[in-house]
Design an enzyme around this catalytic site. Sequence first.
Site, PDB file in Angstrom:
ATOM      1  N   ASP A 192      -7.310 -10.349   0.443  1.00  0.00           N
ATOM      2  CA  ASP A 192      -7.123  -8.975  -0.001  1.00  0.00           C
ATOM      3  C   ASP A 192      -6.707  -8.063   1.157  1.00  0.00           C
ATOM      4  O   ASP A 192      -6.408  -8.527   2.263  1.00  0.00           O
ATOM      5  CB  ASP A 192      -8.368  -8.456  -0.710  1.00  0.00           C
ATOM      6  CG  ASP A 192      -9.596  -8.417   0.200  1.00  0.00           C
ATOM      7  OD1 ASP A 192      -9.432  -8.352   1.440  1.00  0.00           O
ATOM      8  OD2 ASP A 192     -10.718  -8.457  -0.325  1.00  0.00           O
ATOM      9  N   SER A 193      -6.710  -6.766   0.903  1.00  0.00           N
ATOM     10  CA  SER A 193      -6.244  -5.802   1.890  1.00  0.00           C
ATOM     11  C   SER A 193      -7.100  -5.769   3.144  1.00  0.00           C
ATOM     12  O   SER A 193      -6.650  -5.286   4.192  1.00  0.00           O
ATOM     13  CB  SER A 193      -6.203  -4.406   1.270  1.00  0.00           C
ATOM     14  OG  SER A 193      -5.298  -4.362   0.182  1.00  0.00           O
TER      15      SER A 193
ATOM     16  N   HIS B  41       0.865  -1.176   0.000  1.00  0.00           N
ATOM     17  CA  HIS B  41       0.000   0.000   0.000  1.00  0.00           C
ATOM     18  C   HIS B  41       0.900   1.224   0.000  1.00  0.00           C
ATOM     19  O   HIS B  41       1.539   1.540   1.003  1.00  0.00           O
ATOM     20  CB  HIS B  41      -0.921  -0.033   1.217  1.00  0.00           C
ATOM     21  CG  HIS B  41      -1.791  -1.249   1.256  1.00  0.00           C
ATOM     22  ND1 HIS B  41      -1.379  -2.437   1.829  1.00  0.00           N
ATOM     23  CD2 HIS B  41      -3.018  -1.474   0.751  1.00  0.00           C
ATOM     24  CE1 HIS B  41      -2.338  -3.339   1.706  1.00  0.00           C
ATOM     25  NE2 HIS B  41      -3.335  -2.790   1.051  1.00  0.00           N
TER      26      HIS B  41
END
Length: 236
Positions: A149-150, A106
Site C-alpha cells: 500500500d501507500s 496520489h
Amino acid sequence: MTTKTTTRLIAALALTFALAQTAMAQQADPKAASPDWSTPDRSTFEWLASHPNPFISADSVDAPLDTRKWVNCSGMWAWAARQCEGLKAAWFQGRATWYVSGYAWHIPGTWTEEKLAELNENAWGGGYGFARTDERGDNYSWYALAFRDSHFETTAMAGWAAMTYWPSKGPVAAGLGYTVFIMMRPDIAKGWPFPAALPLASVKVHNAELLGSFIPKLNGGINHGDVAFFFGRWQF
C-alpha cells in the site's frame, strides 16, 4: 498527471495490449481456443482454468445452477436479483482469473509535496479469482488480492465485482462497475478486517483488462487525500 505517472500508465496499457495479442493468437488456433476441459492435464494451468474455485468440488463443476444452494434471488428488486444471479453463476461456473497490481496515483492537491515524497506509488502485488460473463455481456467475479500500500505495508482484500461493458460483447470495450470487499491493512482499524465498496472502470481487450478505482479521502483535510488505483487482470 506527471510525466512519470503518464509513462507508467502507458506501460500498463502496452502490457494489456501485449496480453490481448496472445489471446488473439490463441483464438486463431481452434485447438488452443477450445481445449478439452472434460479431461484436463492436471500438471498444467488448464486444470486450474477449468476448475477455478477451490471451495467447490471439481467433480461438481457441471452441475446445473438451479440445483446449487444459494441466497434466494427471486424476491429482490430487478437490479439486485441480476447481481445475485450473476455472482452465483460466477461462484460455481466462473473461469480462472489472474490479477496483477499495480500503481497508486496520489492525486495532487490533496497531499503536500513533502508527504507525496514519503508515499509508495508502486503497489506491486497480485491475486487470483474466478469470473463469468453472462448472456448480457456483464462480467461477475470473485477475487483475492494482496499488494503493497501507500505506506509500504501489505494490504489484503477479498470480495466480488461486477462490470458492464460498452459495447456489451465486443472484443475491445470500456467498462464501469463496482466492487464490494473485506480488507485488512495495518493503518486502518488496527489491522482488523473491515468492509468497503469502491467504483471500477476498465478498458478490456479480449481476455486482458486494465482496471482503475477511485479512493476518496474520508477524514478530510490535507494529507488524507484522494488516490487512483490501477491494476490488471487476465481471464481464461
